[in-house]
Design an enzyme around this catalytic site. Sequence first.
Site, PDB file in Angstrom:
ATOM      1  N   THR A 152      -1.557 -16.458   9.729  1.00 26.65           N
ATOM      2  CA  THR A 152      -1.144 -17.557  10.486  1.00 26.65           C
ATOM      3  C   THR A 152      -2.107 -17.450  11.672  1.00 26.65           C
ATOM      4  OG1 THR A 152       1.275 -16.766  12.048  1.00 26.65           O
ATOM      5  CG2 THR A 152       0.780 -17.592   9.426  1.00 26.65           C
ATOM      6  N   HIS A 161       1.549 -19.853  23.207  1.00 27.64           N
ATOM      7  CA  HIS A 161       1.479 -19.709  21.941  1.00 27.64           C
ATOM      8  C   HIS A 161       0.072 -18.680  22.051  1.00 27.64           C
ATOM      9  CE1 HIS A 161       4.110 -19.734  18.614  1.00 27.64           C
ATOM     10  NE2 HIS A 161       3.611 -18.020  18.914  1.00 27.64           N
ATOM     11  N   MET A 190      -1.069 -21.615  14.342  1.00 24.12           N
ATOM     12  CA  MET A 190      -0.446 -22.619  14.600  1.00 24.12           C
ATOM     13  C   MET A 190       0.355 -21.962  13.098  1.00 24.12           C
ATOM     14  SD  MET A 190       0.951 -25.065  14.369  1.00 24.12           S
ATOM     15  CE  MET A 190       0.643 -25.893  16.356  1.00 24.12           C
ATOM     16  N   HIS A 191       1.681 -21.689  13.479  1.00 21.95           N
ATOM     17  CA  HIS A 191       2.353 -20.486  12.658  1.00 21.95           C
ATOM     18  C   HIS A 191       2.972 -21.752  11.593  1.00 21.95           C
ATOM     19  CE1 HIS A 191       2.110 -17.497  14.851  1.00 21.95           C
ATOM     20  NE2 HIS A 191       2.826 -18.145  15.926  1.00 21.95           N
ATOM     21  N   ASP A 192       3.597 -22.397  11.617  1.00 23.23           N
ATOM     22  CA  ASP A 192       4.815 -22.491  10.857  1.00 23.23           C
ATOM     23  C   ASP A 192       4.296 -23.907   9.714  1.00 23.23           C
ATOM     24  OD1 ASP A 192       6.699 -21.423  11.525  1.00 23.23           O
ATOM     25  OD2 ASP A 192       7.339 -22.531  12.857  1.00 23.23           O
TER      26      ASP A 192
END
Length: 313
Positions: A192, A227, A238-240
């Site tokens: 990510t 972040h 932008m992980h999710d």
Amino acid sequence: MTTGSKPKIILDCDPGVDDAIAIITACRWTEIVGITSVSGNVPVEHTTSNALKMKKLLNIEAPIHSGASRPITSEPFHASHVHGQTGLGNTDLPEPDGLADSDDAVGFILEKTREEEGIHLIPIGPLTNIALAIKADPSLVNRVASITLMGGGAGIGNVTSAAEFNIFADPEAADLVFRSGAQLNMLGLNLTHQVLMGSVHADYCYALDTPVGKTAGDLLNFNGRTHGTEKGANVGAMHDPCAVLAVSHPDLFISKHRSVVVELEGSHTRGQTLVDEREWVDTEKNCNVYYEVDSEKVIELILQAVSEVDPSG
Ligand code: BDR
Ligand code: CA
């Protein structure tokens, strides 16, 4: 799966700035059959209310069920310093109209997956709900298409140098999920951190001049500020949404089948996902670990979702 039928998913989340972007992404590229909330970035009252706010903004039909209010054994651990006091940064979405459909996320996950096989579970928060569901009915893992999670990482952490937030917040839950025998896909920080979004993408969203564009812009700006993996760069991982797109657009990712265990002890390593990278050792592989991604395309798909989700229909 870029055309034709969309994968059916249950999104288990703790919105959360990037969770909210994942909800927008999932609206465009998957068929959401349910959203479950869990204690994580902020307490479950807030993650549930934030999921309801996103449901209202996007006119999502699927039900929302709130879930675990605390980890299985450890003390609750939150990240409001990253996501804002109530979890959605500085967005100004109206309060939700109603309440969640129930406070039994686990019951919903079990029931829905009995009704319909082949649903992907996509946990993008701590794994408490998923672990409790597997504990209640271990055969759950045989009737879902996958558990595709954002969490952990191969060799990198963010809460500590070893542990990523979603695993660190409930290591016992993660341990149970990683040992469950599920078709497990792990999109961790090593992946990510290749997908960076911030103010430039926020400007694109604001220019759309729509309610969804305005909220996405606020979320992306906030993500860039708090972040950030590069100090002062106004851009952050932008992980999710990566977990959502790994299900809807698997061709954009490269993964390897690995043996992964969750460290439960360790004075420096509790919550680490320890990935065995030794190709020459014949260990039992329990997880697809994601390593490479077409970041440009992933960002394009996220922005396309922001511009194309149509709350009116
Ligand atoms: C993960 O932790 C949360 O803060 C984010 O929403 C994401 O799911 C990244 O470590
Ligand atoms: Ca999350």
